[in-house]
Scaffold this motif. Structure first.
Motif, PDB file in Angstrom:
ATOM      1  N   UNK A  42       0.882  -0.835   0.008  1.00 48.99           N
ATOM      2  CA  UNK A  42       0.162  -0.119   0.206  1.00 48.99           C
ATOM      3  C   UNK A  42       0.699   1.263  -0.319  1.00 48.99           C
ATOM      4  N   UNK A  43       2.320   0.908   0.680  1.00 47.73           N
ATOM      5  CA  UNK A  43       2.961   2.426   0.260  1.00 47.73           C
ATOM      6  C   UNK A  43       3.413   2.931  -1.172  1.00 47.73           C
ATOM      7  N   UNK A  44       3.301   1.947  -1.880  1.00 51.18           N
ATOM      8  CA  UNK A  44       4.171   2.533  -3.417  1.00 51.18           C
ATOM      9  C   UNK A  44       2.672   3.156  -4.514  1.00 51.18           C
ATOM     10  N   UNK A  45       1.399   3.065  -4.131  1.00 52.48           N
ATOM     11  CA  UNK A  45       0.997   1.301  -3.923  1.00 52.48           C
ATOM     12  C   UNK A  45       1.120   0.612  -5.330  1.00 52.48           C
ATOM     13  N   UNK A  46       1.536  -1.336  -5.347  1.00 49.67           N
ATOM     14  CA  UNK A  46       1.820  -1.454  -6.393  1.00 49.67           C
ATOM     15  C   UNK A  46       1.333  -2.560  -5.621  1.00 49.67           C
ATOM     16  N   UNK A  47       0.749  -4.027  -7.248  1.00 47.68           N
ATOM     17  CA  UNK A  47       1.061  -4.938  -6.633  1.00 47.68           C
ATOM     18  C   UNK A  47       1.841  -6.717  -7.596  1.00 47.68           C
ATOM     19  N   UNK A  48       2.305  -6.978  -7.003  1.00 47.27           N
ATOM     20  CA  UNK A  48       3.029  -8.129  -7.879  1.00 47.27           C
ATOM     21  C   UNK A  48       2.654  -9.393  -7.974  1.00 47.27           C
ATOM     22  N   UNK A  49       2.387  -9.864  -8.640  1.00 42.51           N
ATOM     23  CA  UNK A  49       2.635 -11.727  -8.865  1.00 42.51           C
ATOM     24  C   UNK A  49       4.105 -12.354  -9.346  1.00 42.51           C
ATOM     25  N   UNK A  64       4.079 -12.849 -21.201  1.00 42.30           N
ATOM     26  CA  UNK A  64       3.603 -13.287 -20.257  1.00 42.30           C
ATOM     27  C   UNK A  64       2.527 -13.364 -20.305  1.00 42.30           C
ATOM     28  N   UNK A  65       2.019 -14.934 -19.607  1.00 42.85           N
ATOM     29  CA  UNK A  65       0.175 -14.584 -20.019  1.00 42.85           C
ATOM     30  C   UNK A  65      -0.172 -15.906 -18.777  1.00 42.85           C
ATOM     31  N   UNK A  66      -1.239 -15.599 -18.597  1.00 41.06           N
ATOM     32  CA  UNK A  66      -1.838 -16.093 -17.293  1.00 41.06           C
ATOM     33  C   UNK A  66      -2.983 -16.284 -17.964  1.00 41.06           C
ATOM     34  N   UNK A  67      -3.843 -17.049 -18.323  1.00 37.40           N
ATOM     35  CA  UNK A  67      -4.687 -18.251 -18.327  1.00 37.40           C
ATOM     36  C   UNK A  67      -5.777 -18.902 -17.174  1.00 37.40           C
ATOM     37  N   UNK A  68      -6.169 -18.182 -16.879  1.00 37.98           N
ATOM     38  CA  UNK A  68      -7.443 -18.664 -16.010  1.00 37.98           C
ATOM     39  C   UNK A  68      -8.878 -19.689 -16.657  1.00 37.98           C
ATOM     40  N   UNK A  71     -15.098 -21.863 -14.014  1.00 38.39           N
ATOM     41  CA  UNK A  71     -15.248 -21.213 -13.262  1.00 38.39           C
ATOM     42  C   UNK A  71     -15.370 -19.747 -14.290  1.00 38.39           C
ATOM     43  N   UNK A  72     -14.400 -18.844 -13.700  1.00 33.60           N
ATOM     44  CA  UNK A  72     -14.521 -16.973 -14.818  1.00 33.60           C
ATOM     45  C   UNK A  72     -13.446 -17.695 -15.738  1.00 33.60           C
ATOM     46  N   UNK A  73     -13.351 -17.685 -17.234  1.00 36.13           N
ATOM     47  CA  UNK A  73     -12.358 -18.514 -18.055  1.00 36.13           C
ATOM     48  C   UNK A  73     -11.901 -16.223 -18.237  1.00 36.13           C
ATOM     49  N   UNK A  74     -10.742 -16.668 -17.860  1.00 38.27           N
ATOM     50  CA  UNK A  74      -9.893 -15.090 -18.344  1.00 38.27           C
ATOM     51  C   UNK A  74      -8.315 -15.542 -18.958  1.00 38.27           C
ATOM     52  N   UNK A  75      -8.169 -14.351 -19.991  1.00 35.26           N
ATOM     53  CA  UNK A  75      -6.809 -14.488 -20.419  1.00 35.26           C
ATOM     54  C   UNK A  75      -6.436 -13.141 -20.182  1.00 35.26           C
ATOM     55  N   UNK A  76      -5.061 -13.662 -19.508  1.00 35.29           N
ATOM     56  CA  UNK A  76      -3.900 -11.316 -19.104  1.00 35.29           C
ATOM     57  C   UNK A  76      -2.761 -12.051 -19.706  1.00 35.29           C
ATOM     58  N   UNK A  77      -1.793 -11.563 -20.699  1.00 38.12           N
ATOM     59  CA  UNK A  77      -1.150 -11.097 -21.133  1.00 38.12           C
ATOM     60  C   UNK A  77      -0.205  -9.524 -21.203  1.00 38.12           C
ATOM     61  N   UNK A  78       1.251  -9.950 -20.745  1.00 36.32           N
ATOM     62  CA  UNK A  78       1.962  -8.519 -20.745  1.00 36.32           C
ATOM     63  C   UNK A  78       2.939  -9.080 -20.987  1.00 36.32           C
ATOM     64  N   UNK A  79       3.695  -7.883 -22.092  1.00 37.19           N
ATOM     65  CA  UNK A  79       5.597  -7.187 -21.690  1.00 37.19           C
ATOM     66  C   UNK A  79       5.843  -7.135 -20.922  1.00 37.19           C
ATOM     67  N   UNK A  80       5.843  -6.708 -19.539  1.00 40.68           N
ATOM     68  CA  UNK A  80       5.781  -6.129 -18.949  1.00 40.68           C
ATOM     69  C   UNK A  80       6.902  -7.198 -17.757  1.00 40.68           C
ATOM     70  N   UNK A  88      14.995 -18.085 -12.644  1.00 42.36           N
ATOM     71  CA  UNK A  88      13.586 -18.720 -12.114  1.00 42.36           C
ATOM     72  C   UNK A  88      12.706 -18.474 -11.611  1.00 42.36           C
ATOM     73  N   UNK A  89      12.631 -17.007 -11.240  1.00 46.41           N
ATOM     74  CA  UNK A  89      12.166 -16.336 -10.984  1.00 46.41           C
ATOM     75  C   UNK A  89      11.040 -15.132 -12.087  1.00 46.41           C
ATOM     76  N   UNK A  90       9.685 -15.076 -12.695  1.00 44.09           N
ATOM     77  CA  UNK A  90       9.061 -14.051 -13.450  1.00 44.09           C
ATOM     78  C   UNK A  90       8.453 -13.540 -11.962  1.00 44.09           C
ATOM     79  N   UNK A  91       7.776 -12.148 -12.215  1.00 44.84           N
ATOM     80  CA  UNK A  91       7.016 -11.748 -11.982  1.00 44.84           C
ATOM     81  C   UNK A  91       6.763  -9.959 -12.727  1.00 44.84           C
ATOM     82  N   UNK A  92       5.140 -10.296 -12.274  1.00 47.31           N
ATOM     83  CA  UNK A  92       4.611  -8.638 -12.957  1.00 47.31           C
ATOM     84  C   UNK A  92       4.157  -8.071 -12.157  1.00 47.31           C
ATOM     85  N   UNK A  93       4.243  -6.644 -12.457  1.00 47.73           N
ATOM     86  CA  UNK A  93       4.087  -5.419 -11.529  1.00 47.73           C
ATOM     87  C   UNK A  93       3.292  -4.725 -12.103  1.00 47.73           C
TER      88      UNK A  93
END
Length: 142
Positions: A42-49, A64-68, A71-80, A88-93
């Protein structure tokens, strides 16, 4: 081999999702394949996965893609997205994560895709911890 990974991980028992408000709002799960951490500062405010593979590395890829699914099918894509920890880690903010949080809460499984890597993420048992996460930082202040 990578095409078979979703089926191998679906057979693995799902680990429990956990929520903690300290030091920042955090929702996490560790499976046999990966550690998944969603944060809100909340200090930034910023989310990250951040999705960290326990064995192997993420390939470099432009999207990078997250496909759900279920239930509720949804696909989210980002180049950020950014790779770290020796790939070993991938992060999206981002400052807005409503679609990610909704996808996680209202779907049965998330599938992370980067390059030719495919990683299913079980979402079983996320509803209670997700509600606490959505109420953060109020929980942290009480």
């Amino acid at each position: 081999m990578r095409l078979a990974l979703p089926f191998v991980f679906l057979a693995c028992p799902a680990a429990a999702w956990e929520y903690t408000p300290v030091p920042i709002c955090t929702l996490s799960q560790t499976t046999e394949a990966a550690e998944v951490t969603v944060t809100y500062d909340p200090a930034l405010p910023e989310y990250a996965i951040t999705i960290t593979l326990l064995d192997g590395t993420w390939p470099d890829g432009p999207v990078f893609t997250l496909a759900f699914e279920g239930g509720t099918p949804l696909t989210i894509q980002t180049d950020r997205h950014a790779l770290s920890d020796g790939d070993k880690s991938v992060t999206v903010r981002d400052r807005g994560f409503g679609n990610v949080l909704n996808g996680m809460e209202f779907s049965g499984i998330a599938v992370a895709l980067l390059g030719d890597a495919v990683l299913p993420i079980p979402l079983t048992g996320i509803k209670g911890p997700m509600q606490s996460f959505r109420n953060c930082p109020e929980d942290a202040l009480s």
